[in-house]
Design a protein around this motif. Structure first.
Motif, PDB file in Angstrom:
ATOM      1  N   ASP A   6       0.869  -1.177   0.000  1.00 15.05           N
ATOM      2  CA  ASP A   6       0.000   0.000   0.000  1.00 15.05           C
ATOM      3  C   ASP A   6       0.910   1.233   0.000  1.00 15.05           C
ATOM      4  O   ASP A   6       1.191   1.799   1.059  1.00 15.05           O
ATOM      5  CB  ASP A   6      -0.857  -0.072   1.282  1.00 15.05           C
ATOM      6  CG  ASP A   6      -2.189   0.655   1.195  1.00 15.05           C
ATOM      7  OD1 ASP A   6      -2.673   0.893   0.084  1.00 15.05           O
ATOM      8  OD2 ASP A   6      -2.759   0.958   2.270  1.00 15.05           O
ATOM      9  N   LYS A  86      -9.574   1.840  -9.068  1.00 16.29           N
ATOM     10  CA  LYS A  86     -10.110   1.826  -7.709  1.00 16.29           C
ATOM     11  C   LYS A  86     -11.339   2.723  -7.697  1.00 16.29           C
ATOM     12  O   LYS A  86     -11.236   3.953  -7.854  1.00 16.29           O
ATOM     13  CB  LYS A  86      -9.048   2.368  -6.755  1.00 16.29           C
ATOM     14  CG  LYS A  86      -8.861   1.534  -5.517  1.00 16.29           C
ATOM     15  CD  LYS A  86      -7.733   2.107  -4.686  1.00 16.29           C
ATOM     16  CE  LYS A  86      -7.539   1.282  -3.443  1.00 16.29           C
ATOM     17  NZ  LYS A  86      -6.629   1.944  -2.517  1.00 16.29           N
ATOM     18  N   ARG A 135     -10.196   1.493   9.617  1.00 13.81           N
ATOM     19  CA  ARG A 135     -11.281   2.491   9.643  1.00 13.81           C
ATOM     20  C   ARG A 135     -12.573   1.906  10.210  1.00 13.81           C
ATOM     21  O   ARG A 135     -13.370   2.636  10.810  1.00 13.81           O
ATOM     22  CB  ARG A 135     -11.485   3.100   8.257  1.00 13.81           C
ATOM     23  CG  ARG A 135     -10.307   4.012   7.872  1.00 13.81           C
ATOM     24  CD  ARG A 135     -10.501   4.673   6.532  1.00 13.81           C
ATOM     25  NE  ARG A 135      -9.309   5.365   6.114  1.00 13.81           N
ATOM     26  CZ  ARG A 135      -9.183   6.694   6.063  1.00 13.81           C
ATOM     27  NH1 ARG A 135     -10.190   7.472   6.381  1.00 13.81           N
ATOM     28  NH2 ARG A 135      -8.051   7.229   5.668  1.00 13.81           N
ATOM     29  N   SER A 167      -6.078  -0.649   5.087  1.00 12.34           N
ATOM     30  CA  SER A 167      -6.209   0.175   6.289  1.00 12.34           C
ATOM     31  C   SER A 167      -5.678  -0.589   7.503  1.00 12.34           C
ATOM     32  O   SER A 167      -6.302  -0.620   8.555  1.00 12.34           O
ATOM     33  CB  SER A 167      -7.685   0.571   6.482  1.00 12.34           C
ATOM     34  OG  SER A 167      -7.830   1.505   7.514  1.00 12.34           O
TER      35      SER A 167
HETATM   36  C1  E4P Z   1      -6.290   0.319   0.576  1.00 10.54           C
HETATM   37  O1  E4P Z   1      -6.284   0.001  -0.619  1.00 10.54           O
HETATM   38  C2  E4P Z   1      -6.127   1.715   0.998  1.00 10.54           C
HETATM   39  O2  E4P Z   1      -5.170   2.336   0.191  1.00 10.54           O
HETATM   40  C3  E4P Z   1      -5.614   1.912   2.419  1.00 10.54           C
HETATM   41  O3  E4P Z   1      -5.232   0.716   3.020  1.00 10.54           O
HETATM   42  C4  E4P Z   1      -6.402   2.878   3.241  1.00 10.54           C
HETATM   43  O4  E4P Z   1      -5.915   2.907   4.535  1.00 10.54           O
HETATM   44  P1  E4P Z   1      -5.982   4.114   5.557  1.00 10.54           P
HETATM   45  O5  E4P Z   1      -7.104   3.862   6.483  1.00 10.54           O
HETATM   46  O6  E4P Z   1      -4.664   4.053   6.270  1.00 10.54           O
HETATM   47  O7  E4P Z   1      -6.157   5.400   4.764  1.00 10.54           O
END
Ligand code: E4P
Length: 219
Positions: A6, A86, A135, A167
């Motif tokens: 990521d 995405k 999240r 995340s």
């Molecule tokens: C996944 O594809 C996202 O790019 C990412 O993991 C989002 O994570 P965050 O909650 O750290 O923004």
């Protein structure tokens, strides 16, 4: 089915792909704005493609259906075999997803917090459905049933979507996502490095090497 990184940092991506454990990359506008402030998106993606292999997810930044489809087609043209669009999940997102699926464009439906959302995205034909572990927890919910129930219904209904869990905030989130049935954890470089590190491993290797040095000195 694999482990994704990521990140949008080509130096880190190149270094970590050399471990032979990664099979794709996910990016998002927040990651790019933090890691590559002011950089041109096409240039960032070109650099990422050059130092990696497998699918590279690039997130849409527009908000109307037409703009999102046009934006998707522009990104898709950069590398039709590897660019994965995405699509942020919403009613508009589903309409855009449907159009991309009809064109056989790879998709990653993102910002999913609940099983019902993942089910809709998978039913529409998304290549990947991305559940956001950290999240979901930030809101005080348990992400494990979200991942487990999504995996169960994909398997039961024979839906082809693969579950990405992103995340990730801690190393244990990765282990948990895998135990719950994620196909692909996507991890930041610091978390991937933590997956290697263990003090007892380092201590044991040092013990062996010290013994060997002393053994060799006696020859
Ligand atoms: C996944 O594809 C996202 O790019 C990412 O993991 C989002 O994570 P965050 O909650 O750290 O923004």
């Amino acid at each position: 089915m694999g482990l994704f990184i990521d990140s949008s940092d080509p130096k880190e991506i190149k270094d970590l792909f050399a471990w032979g454990v990664l099979s794709g990359v996910t990016t998002n506008p927040l990651i790019i704005s933090k890691e590559r402030p002011g950089a041109d998106l096409a240039e960032v993606v070109r650099e990422v493609l050059a130092v990696s292999w497998g699918d590279v997810s690039v997130e849409l930044t527009t908000e109307t259906e037409k703009e999102m489809v046009d934006e998707s087609l522009a990104y898709h043209a950069w590398d039709p075999a590897r660019i994965t669009i995405k699509v942020p999940f919403s009613e508009t997102g589903l309409r855009v997803l449907h159009q991309l699926v009809k064109r056989n464009i790879k998709t990653n439906v993102t910002c999913l917090m609940a099983f019902n959302q993942a089910y809709l995205a998978a039913t529409c034909g998304a290549t990947y459905v991305s559940i956001f572990s950290g999240r979901v927890r930030d809101m005080g919910y348990d992400v494990r049933p979200v991942i487990e129930n999504t995996r169960k219904v994909l398997d039961r209904e024979g839906l082809a979507s693969k579950i990405i869990v992103g995340s990730m905030r801690h190393l244990m989130d990765v282990n948990e996502a895998l135990e719950c049935g994620a196909h692909v954890p996507t991890v930041t470089p610091p978390i991937l490095r933590k997956m290697v590190w263990n003090p007892r491993t380092i201590e044991t290797i040092n013990e062996f090497n010290t013994a060997w040095r002393s053994h060799s000195a006696k020859k």
